[in-house]
Enzyme design. Structure first.
Site, PDB file in Angstrom:
ATOM      1  N   GLY A 113       0.848  -1.183   0.000  1.00  0.00           N
ATOM      2  CA  GLY A 113       0.000   0.000   0.000  1.00  0.00           C
ATOM      3  C   GLY A 113       0.882   1.231   0.000  1.00  0.00           C
ATOM      4  O   GLY A 113       2.102   1.131   0.097  1.00  0.00           O
ATOM      5  N   SER A 134      -1.092   4.275   4.495  1.00  0.00           N
ATOM      6  CA  SER A 134      -2.317   3.636   4.003  1.00  0.00           C
ATOM      7  C   SER A 134      -2.973   2.750   5.050  1.00  0.00           C
ATOM      8  O   SER A 134      -4.120   2.348   4.893  1.00  0.00           O
ATOM      9  CB  SER A 134      -2.004   2.803   2.758  1.00  0.00           C
ATOM     10  OG  SER A 134      -1.105   1.750   3.094  1.00  0.00           O
ATOM     11  N   LYS A 158      -1.230  -0.105   6.110  1.00  0.00           N
ATOM     12  CA  LYS A 158      -0.738  -1.460   5.843  1.00  0.00           C
ATOM     13  C   LYS A 158      -0.050  -2.094   7.056  1.00  0.00           C
ATOM     14  O   LYS A 158      -0.251  -3.269   7.336  1.00  0.00           O
ATOM     15  CB  LYS A 158       0.172  -1.493   4.620  1.00  0.00           C
ATOM     16  CG  LYS A 158       1.399  -0.638   4.690  1.00  0.00           C
ATOM     17  CD  LYS A 158       2.101  -0.545   3.337  1.00  0.00           C
ATOM     18  CE  LYS A 158       3.298   0.379   3.432  1.00  0.00           C
ATOM     19  NZ  LYS A 158       2.949   1.761   3.768  1.00  0.00           N
ATOM     20  N   HIS A 217       6.284   3.379  16.915  1.00  0.00           N
ATOM     21  CA  HIS A 217       5.911   2.025  16.491  1.00  0.00           C
ATOM     22  C   HIS A 217       6.159   1.017  17.618  1.00  0.00           C
ATOM     23  O   HIS A 217       5.335   0.135  17.872  1.00  0.00           O
ATOM     24  CB  HIS A 217       6.685   1.609  15.238  1.00  0.00           C
ATOM     25  CG  HIS A 217       6.099   2.128  13.969  1.00  0.00           C
ATOM     26  ND1 HIS A 217       5.032   1.532  13.353  1.00  0.00           N
ATOM     27  CD2 HIS A 217       6.434   3.187  13.196  1.00  0.00           C
ATOM     28  CE1 HIS A 217       4.722   2.204  12.246  1.00  0.00           C
ATOM     29  NE2 HIS A 217       5.566   3.211  12.133  1.00  0.00           N
ATOM     30  N   LYS A 218       7.316   1.159  18.292  1.00  0.00           N
ATOM     31  CA  LYS A 218       7.629   0.241  19.393  1.00  0.00           C
ATOM     32  C   LYS A 218       6.611   0.368  20.526  1.00  0.00           C
ATOM     33  O   LYS A 218       6.162  -0.636  21.081  1.00  0.00           O
ATOM     34  CB  LYS A 218       9.039   0.526  19.928  1.00  0.00           C
ATOM     35  CG  LYS A 218      10.147   0.047  19.020  1.00  0.00           C
ATOM     36  CD  LYS A 218      11.509   0.387  19.615  1.00  0.00           C
ATOM     37  CE  LYS A 218      12.628  -0.085  18.731  1.00  0.00           C
ATOM     38  NZ  LYS A 218      13.956   0.294  19.262  1.00  0.00           N
ATOM     39  N   LEU A 219       6.255   1.600  20.862  1.00  0.00           N
ATOM     40  CA  LEU A 219       5.261   1.824  21.916  1.00  0.00           C
ATOM     41  C   LEU A 219       3.905   1.236  21.535  1.00  0.00           C
ATOM     42  O   LEU A 219       3.222   0.618  22.361  1.00  0.00           O
ATOM     43  CB  LEU A 219       5.110   3.317  22.211  1.00  0.00           C
ATOM     44  CG  LEU A 219       6.251   3.973  22.993  1.00  0.00           C
ATOM     45  CD1 LEU A 219       6.067   5.487  23.044  1.00  0.00           C
ATOM     46  CD2 LEU A 219       6.335   3.391  24.396  1.00  0.00           C
TER      47      LEU A 219
END
Length: 196
Positions: free
Chosen positions: A7, A11, A13, A48-50
């Site tokens: 994507g 998006s 994804k 992202h990790k959180l």
């Protein structure tokens, strides 16, 4: 079983990939290919990790910008031992192919070396994807829908990303396109020559 998810930027994804992973296993191994080249990327990676930590799903994150094929083989070897002991197997989520490709294109400076070395790395990656016996989800960006890049490296990247996406999608059991947060299963609706 390998699943390909593509994507555009933002998006949905990666969110879809993580949700998919949570439906097929009780824990996961997240292979992250992004390198923190600047402060903004560091912040994205931290977010992202959180998000993964707060999801309630047990993720083990492995940061691997280059040697993804070798890392997949290592994980398969380690998890095969766990399987023999009757332990639950994880889903493996690779996010993302285009960042992995970018890392290699930046690392390889000479154009002739770039093409041959990149071909070797792609072949290794495809082989490791095909031989992975565990659930494997692969995220990539769809980059061919935009304008033609004005500089040579950008055009090489766009072309190589398009070819890589085609090759990976071909060997995956399922392929999804995510647009505006809505996943469409491509292989389920794909045209076949037998339809003519």
């Amino acid at each position: 079983m390998a699943v390909f998810i593509t994507g555009g930027a933002r998006s949905g994804k990666s969110s879809f990939a993580e949700q998919y992973a949570m439906k097929v296993a009780t824990k996961g191994i997240y292979i992250a290919t992004c390198q923190p080249f600047d402060e903004e990327l560091e912040q994205r990676i931290s977010k992202h990790k959180l998000n993964r930590r707060d999801s309630g799903f047990q993720w083990t994150t492995i940061e691997e910008p280059y040697d993804v094929a070798e890392r997949l083989e290592q994980i398969v070897g380690e998890q095969s031992a766990s399987e023999a002991q009757g332990m639950d197997l994880p889903v493996i989520l690779l996010d993302c192919l285009t960042l992995w490709l970018t890392n290699w294109l930046i690392r390889l400076d000479d154009n002739e070396t770039k093409q041959s070395s990149l071909g070797i790395e792609i072949a290794k990656l495809l082989k490791s994807i095909q031989s992975c016996p565990f659930p494997l989800i692969i995220v990539s960006n769809e980059v061919g829908d935009g304008i033609v890049p004005a500089y040579p490296l950008g055009r090489i990247f766009r072309d190589e990303a398009g070819r890589l996406n085609q090759q990976v999608a071909a060997i995956c059991e399922r392929a999804f396109l995510v647009t505006a947060g809505i996943p469409i299963e491509l292989k389920a609706i794909a045209f076949s020559w037998e339809q003519l």
